[in-house]
Write an enzyme that holds these catalytic residues in place. Structure first.
Site, PDB file in Angstrom:
ATOM      1  N   GLU A 129      22.264  39.162  20.801  1.00 15.25           N
ATOM      2  CA  GLU A 129      22.226  38.754  22.231  1.00 15.25           C
ATOM      3  C   GLU A 129      23.138  37.870  22.601  1.00 15.25           C
ATOM      4  O   GLU A 129      23.214  36.885  23.075  1.00 15.25           O
ATOM      5  CB  GLU A 129      20.867  38.045  22.250  1.00 15.25           C
ATOM      6  CG  GLU A 129      19.513  38.765  22.415  1.00 15.25           C
ATOM      7  CD  GLU A 129      18.454  38.012  22.647  1.00 15.25           C
ATOM      8  OE1 GLU A 129      17.381  38.642  23.423  1.00 15.25           O
ATOM      9  OE2 GLU A 129      18.212  36.889  22.531  1.00 15.25           O
TER      10      GLU A 129
ATOM     11  N   GLU B 138      14.017  44.271  20.528  1.00 14.98           N
ATOM     12  CA  GLU B 138      13.038  43.251  20.417  1.00 14.98           C
ATOM     13  C   GLU B 138      12.072  43.437  21.353  1.00 14.98           C
ATOM     14  O   GLU B 138      12.220  43.151  22.716  1.00 14.98           O
ATOM     15  CB  GLU B 138      13.653  41.967  20.403  1.00 14.98           C
ATOM     16  CG  GLU B 138      14.547  41.637  19.166  1.00 14.98           C
ATOM     17  CD  GLU B 138      15.071  40.026  19.434  1.00 14.98           C
ATOM     18  OE1 GLU B 138      14.636  39.206  20.216  1.00 14.98           O
ATOM     19  OE2 GLU B 138      16.182  39.620  18.865  1.00 14.98           O
TER      20      GLU B 138
END
Length: 583
Positions: free
Chosen positions: A158, A232
């Site tokens: 991320e 995710e």
């Protein structure tokens, strides 16, 4: 093992169309004797893949030390996944977030005052390259190109939520390749950050927990061709001290999963099985207010903290069965648990008295941080003499993260980073009175710019407006407690103290430790660090893995920072208490 291919119209495995059905399962949050059980249950839910981060800070606790023993034997975990017929998505960082201490970055990096984490800072990149050189070569045979289970490897984590330095990501990708990773690479980001965290020539994937069709459309707009993967898929959430236990209903989560799979996309549940932040390994968030994460990482996942299937397990299995075959075998609904009420801790020793056997004091003009002391986790005990008697105002520039203050051994107050507290008043009885400050690292920040989170008392400490000088800083990592000289006095020690007791177990089964009436501290069973407890909640019990217990005599040690429960008793019960629920 077959090879993963990335084509314009999706994934293929040795030329055959393939959908990744994966679940997060962090080996470092699960007792190693339970890895095979958790992997087997992943396959029984219908998964064909598992995903795991790799915690750099555990594997490389010092620059010249690299660990792959016991619960850090990643090679063994990958071999067990392969034996279960599961593929693996490997996420080695260097940064992993994961609500893990420091986002997985080793604390020793912060001993360098100029360090800029997650950047092209030369010493950071050199440390990352060294980490990859130690981690990856022993794993070569576990890559799919060599017949192993690892289908793909993630670059960073991320990163688009943190920065936009493509050259930094390119360096990491090049380093992975240099150290033998020849399977596909991928990045993952939240939909709004896709371009900032993307890397040319590397698969772009997205993270989200709802509105699947809309978020996948955003991913398709950013990448008109190629597989769609939600790396995710948030089907639960983590808890913080002082909050509520967060849950997400099985019906809603399974509807969101159905929507995602109906698009033809691949998925990785975050989490399939959350596990536990054992010891001092929980992370924290700091978005203007510091918020440490609790010990449990149950995450309201399909497999709960003790590895038992939840309602969500059955609901997800039913949805997966619409899109892929699932095994006929079902896991047992709940494994037997160990229970024992009223375990009395009859031996004690005060922490201030025990400090000399727990760490060596270092003299310096000012308080030294944990990182300067070469310490990762635990506590630091600071001491100095006060120059004057009378009214006193103590002002530490920073408290990282919770300071208990004593004068000649008597408590005078607590300063908490979470409450933005930086001042304490008290009366000094005499010149030369000893000021003692016990500082707890409650977890390094794991997300955002605040990951540069040095612990202890960084900066100056003022006494009535003037800097206090002439300190000793004593690291208390609490990694070994066997030298503590416990006593059996009738009086219960006040203030920080270790309390010890023994109990018999008829079998080494999972259980949950309840500390009713105790206030705040940490627990060890047979030397295994279970984690932290705090009456602030929401978590009110600690998970004890069955392999930690022994048939016959067992030992429990509790470090209570304030006052122990009535009669210094604890209980082992068959059910957890994660606190009041927040939907």
């Amino acid at each position: 093992m077959p090879l993963l291919q990335i084509e314009d119209d999706g994934f293929r495995l040795d030329g055959v169309p393939f959908r990744i059905l994966s679940g997060g399962l962090h080996y470092f949050r699960v007792h190693p004797d339970l890895w095979a059980d958790r992997l087997h249950k992943a396959r029984l839910m219908g998964l064909n893949t598992v995903e795991t981060y790799v915690p750099w800070n555990l594997h490389q606790p010092r620059p010249d030390e690299f660990r792959t023993d016991d619960g850090l034997d990643l090679g063994r975990f990958l071999d067990l996944a392969a034996a279960e017929g599961l593929h693996v998505l490997l996420r080695p960082g260097p940064y992993i977030c994961a609500e893990w201490e420091g986002g997985g970055l080793p604390s020793w990096l912060l001993a360098d005052p100029s360090m800029r984490l997650r950047s092209r800072h030369p010493r950071f990149l050199a440390a990352v390259d060294d980490y990859f050189s130690r981690l990856l070569p022993p794993l070569h045979d576990r890559l799919a190109t060599r017949g192993g289970p690892v289908l793909a490897v993630q670059v960073e984590n991320e990163y688009g939520a943190y920065g936009d330095d493509t050259a930094y990501l390119e360096h990491l990708a090049d380093s992975l390749r240099r150290h033998g990773v020849d399977v596909p690479l991928f990045t993952c980001d939240q939909p709004a950050d896709l371009e900032r965290g993307a890397l040319p020539g590397v698969l772009t994937t997205a993270n989200f927990g709802s509105r699947s069709a809309a978020h996948l459309a955003t991913l398709r707009t950013a990448r008109p061709a190629g597989p769609l993967l939600c790396t995710e898929f948030w089907i639960g959430w983590f808890d913080r001290w002082g909050g509520n236990h967060v849950v997400r209903g099985a019906e809603q989560a399974s509807q969101e999963l159905d929507e995602l799979l109906a698009t033809g996309a691949s998925v990785n549940f975050y989490m399939f099985h959350g596990g536990t932040n054992f010891g001092f390994m929980n992370g924290a968030n700091d978005k203007h207010t510091y918020r440490p994460t609790v010990t449990s990482y149950d995450y309201d996942a399909p497999l709960d903290e003790a590895g038992d299937p939840t309602e969500k397990f059955a609901a997800f299995r039913e949805v997966i069965a619409k899109y892929a075959p699932v095994p006929e075998e079902l896991p047992p609904a709940r494994a037997p648990k160990f229970s024992l009420e009223a375990v009395r801790l009859t031996e004690s020793i005060g922490l201030l008295d025990a400090a000399p056997v727990l760490g060596d004091a270092v003299a310096a003009r000012r308080p030294l941080t944990m990182e300067e002391l070469g310490q990762d986790y635990g506590f630091v005990l600071y001491e100095t003499e006060l120059p004057d008697a009378g009214p006193a105002l103590l002002e530490p520039e920073q408290v990282r993260d919770r300071a208990q203050v004593f004068l000649d051994g008597q408590p005078v107050g607590v300063l908490e980073r979470e409450g933005h507290e930086h001042a304490l008043t008290f009366a000094v009885p005499r010149p030369g009175a000893v000021l003692t400050v016990l500082v707890e690292n409650q977890g390094r920040v794991n997300y955002g710019e605040a990951i540069h989170d040095r612990k202890g008392l960084p900066g100056r400490v003022l006494f009535n407006g003037s800097p206090l000088e002439g300190w000793t800083s004593r690291p208390l990592p609490l990694t070994a407690l066997e030298d503590l000289a416990f006593g059996t006095g009738a009086a219960t020690p006040t203030g920080p103290a270790f309390h010890r007791g023994t109990f018999d177990a008829d079998r080494p089964a999972d259980t949950f430790l309840h500390l009713d009436g105790w206030r705040k501290g940490s627990v060890w069973v047979n030397g295994f660090a279970l984690g932290r407890y705090w009456s602030r909640g929401p978590q009110r019990s600690l998970y004890v893995p069955g392999p930690v217990l022994r048939r016959g005599a067992n030992e429990i040690v509790v470090l209570e920072l304030h006052a122990p429960g009535r009669e210094r008793e604890v209980a082992f019960r068959a059910v957890p208490d994660l606190g009041p629920v927040e939907d």
